[in-house]
Enzyme design. Structure first.
Site, PDB file in Angstrom:
ATOM      1  N   MET A   1       5.376  -1.443   3.962  1.00  0.00           N
ATOM      2  CA  MET A   1       4.936  -0.854   4.957  1.00  0.00           C
ATOM      3  C   MET A   1       3.910  -0.487   4.805  1.00  0.00           C
ATOM      4  SD  MET A   1       8.441   1.158   6.001  1.00  0.00           S
ATOM      5  CE  MET A   1       9.230   0.658   7.024  1.00  0.00           C
TER       6      MET A   1
ATOM      7  N   GLN B   1      11.628   2.116   1.771  1.00  0.00           N
ATOM      8  CA  GLN B   1      10.718   2.799   0.881  1.00  0.00           C
ATOM      9  C   GLN B   1      10.672   4.146   1.849  1.00  0.00           C
ATOM     10  OE1 GLN B   1       6.945  -0.382   1.965  1.00  0.00           O
ATOM     11  NE2 GLN B   1       8.715  -1.064   2.641  1.00  0.00           N
TER      12      GLN B   1
ATOM     13  N   GLY C   1       7.903   8.986  12.473  1.00  0.00           N
ATOM     14  CA  GLY C   1       9.102   8.322  11.030  1.00  0.00           C
ATOM     15  C   GLY C   1       9.427   9.173   9.974  1.00  0.00           C
TER      16      GLY C   1
ATOM     17  N   ILE D   1       4.349   7.785   5.076  1.00  0.00           N
ATOM     18  CA  ILE D   1       4.831   6.821   3.813  1.00  0.00           C
ATOM     19  C   ILE D   1       3.700   6.047   3.775  1.00  0.00           C
ATOM     20  CG2 ILE D   1       6.911   6.181   3.596  1.00  0.00           C
ATOM     21  CD1 ILE D   1       6.473   3.970   4.165  1.00  0.00           C
ATOM     22  N   ASP D   2       2.476   5.732   5.047  1.00  0.00           N
ATOM     23  CA  ASP D   2       1.644   4.981   4.864  1.00  0.00           C
ATOM     24  C   ASP D   2      -0.152   5.867   3.982  1.00  0.00           C
ATOM     25  OD1 ASP D   2       2.978   3.116   5.718  1.00  0.00           O
ATOM     26  OD2 ASP D   2       1.754   3.739   8.134  1.00  0.00           O
TER      27      ASP D   2
HETATM   28  O1  F6P Z   1       3.693   5.158  10.014  1.00  0.00           O
HETATM   29  C1  F6P Z   1       5.427   4.793   9.118  1.00  0.00           C
HETATM   30  C2  F6P Z   1       6.550   4.101   9.003  1.00  0.00           C
HETATM   31  O2  F6P Z   1       6.868   3.403   8.031  1.00  0.00           O
HETATM   32  C3  F6P Z   1       5.154   2.439   8.793  1.00  0.00           C
HETATM   33  O3  F6P Z   1       4.907   2.389   7.502  1.00  0.00           O
HETATM   34  C4  F6P Z   1       6.247   1.416   9.814  1.00  0.00           C
HETATM   35  O4  F6P Z   1       5.370   0.019  10.508  1.00  0.00           O
HETATM   36  C5  F6P Z   1       6.418   1.407  11.134  1.00  0.00           C
HETATM   37  O5  F6P Z   1       6.898   3.136  10.472  1.00  0.00           O
HETATM   38  C6  F6P Z   1       8.340   1.752  11.225  1.00  0.00           C
HETATM   39  O6  F6P Z   1       8.844   2.869  12.147  1.00  0.00           O
HETATM   40  P1  F6P Z   1      10.272   2.517  12.414  1.00  0.00           P
HETATM   41  O7  F6P Z   1      11.395   3.695  12.255  1.00  0.00           O
HETATM   42  O8  F6P Z   1      10.061   2.585  13.910  1.00  0.00           O
HETATM   43  O9  F6P Z   1      10.431   1.091  12.074  1.00  0.00           O
END
Ligand code: F6P
Length: 356
Positions: free
Chosen positions: A178, A280, A12, A135-136
């Site tokens: 998130m 975010q 991501g 971001i996590d």
């Molecule tokens: O791991 C980073 C993150 O932003 C998570 O917090 C979230 O669940 C996920 O990616 C969402 O990813 P996507 O871009 O597939 O919606």
């Protein structure tokens, strides 16, 4: 002799990716006179014939790019391709790296991406250095991943903007943030944004305790409350809150709405839910994200120059360091109940679940 390096962003997107690509490019060209190839769309670009990559130049970074969210190279969080097995895809990817005649590869990714890149580069005997972004903020042995600070800032600003409405309408406002495995965003933003309740996946909670906490706030004369919840928090029953999408994918989502209903049932407080989602990820990077992205980029290139491979740059004690990729790939950094910030939250009277 190192002459050609590649760089890709995987998983991501987040704020600070363009800043780190810039840092890598500038250091590699100015200090070492290497050629730098930016690979498009993460590992996906490597599976294309010819490989989808572009030679990066100093002039690509005209001054505006480092301030922008996203990744101008593109990213990809799926390694699966139609009609191809995992091993076929990894063979294709390795072939791509070899066709670029790279002496080393820099991969910017979270714990999942670093794990994939670890097995790929081991299989292909490719010199690799990793840079953590997510971001996590759940990459092990690393205090700060690129993108986390900006995400916390966005979530804190959201609480600042929700508070006036909470007060004007005597509401309990719930902010779902998130955090797929860990509660770092919720905890940091919750403290910084003056939340009354912070729920993270690492600590169990009860709706009854949240309701009692809201009643306590009321009896102390305040008419509203702010609640932050990480998307990975489970329902009281232990079930995950998920949404099934039309493409068949299942993603986290809905814990905020669940809490809104349950809190209303026990307190009669009017509740409203805001899901912050991808806001975010796309913001302009904060100064801290730009700073660690710059330090990470320079250090990653220097590691290659010293032929220190299979390493990941990390932020520890306010400086950039590096650790073995094997020690951290695929391992998540969750919050321990003893985390100093959990004590801070409790000290402020925030309900953070049943800690004891
Ligand atoms: O791991 C980073 C993150 O932003 C998570 O917090 C979230 O669940 C996920 O990616 C969402 O990813 P996507 O871009 O597939 O919606």
């Amino acid at each position: 002799m190192i002459k050609r390096i590649g760089i890709l962003t995987s998983g991501g997107d987040c704020a600070g990716l363009n800043t780190v690509i810039r840092a890598v490019t500038l250091r590699a060209i100015k200090q070492y006179n290497w050629d730098v190839f930016g690979i498009r769309d993460g590992t996906l670009g490597l599976t294309k014939t010819p490989v989808d990559a572009v030679k990066l130049k100093e002039s690509d970074f005209d001054g505006s790019l480092m301030r922008m969210g996203g990744t101008f190279l593109g990213s990809n969080n799926k390694i699966i391709q139609k009609n191809a097995s995992k091993s076929q895809v990894s063979d294709l990817t390795i072939r791509g790296i070899n066709s670029l005649r790279l002496d080393a590869l820099i991969g910017i990714g979270g714990d999942g991406s670093l794990k994939i890149l670890q097995s790929l580069t081991k299989k292909g005997k490719i010199n690799f250095v990793g840079i953590p972004k997510t971001i996590d903020n759940d990459v092990k042995d690393n205090e700060l991943s690129i993108g986390h600070d900006t995400a916390v800032d966005v979530a804190t600003n959201a609480l600042d903007m929700l508070q006036p409405t909470a007060a004007s309408h005597r509401r309990a406002m719930i902010l779902e943030v998130m955090g797929r495995d860990a509660g770092h965003i919720a905890l940091n933003a919750g403290i910084a944004g003056g939340a009354d309740v912070i729920l993270i996946p690492e600590i169990p909670y009860s709706i009854k305790s949240i309701a009692d906490h809201i009643d306590q706030i009321r009896s102390n004369g305040r008419n509203h409350a702010l609640i932050v919840v990480a998307e990975a928090v489970r329902k009281e029953s232990g079930k995950r809150a998920i949404v099934k999408y039309i493409d068949g994918q299942v993603r986290l989502g809905g814990i905020g709405a669940y809490l809104g209903d349950e809190i209303y049932k026990l307190t009669n407080a009017e509740t409203r839910v805001t899901v912050l989602g991808h806001l975010q990820r796309g913001a302009q990077p904060t100064h801290r994200d730009r700073l660690i992205a710059s330090a990470f980029g320079v250090h990653a290139v220097d590691l290659i120059a010293q032929k220190k491979f299979n390493r990941v740059v990390v932020w520890k004690n306010r400086i950039v360091q590096d650790v073995s990729l094997d020690n951290i790939a695929g391992k998540s950094k969750t919050l321990s109940k003893e985390d100093p910030l959990i004590e801070v939250a409790r000290g402020l009277g925030i309900y953070i679940g049943n800690v004891n």
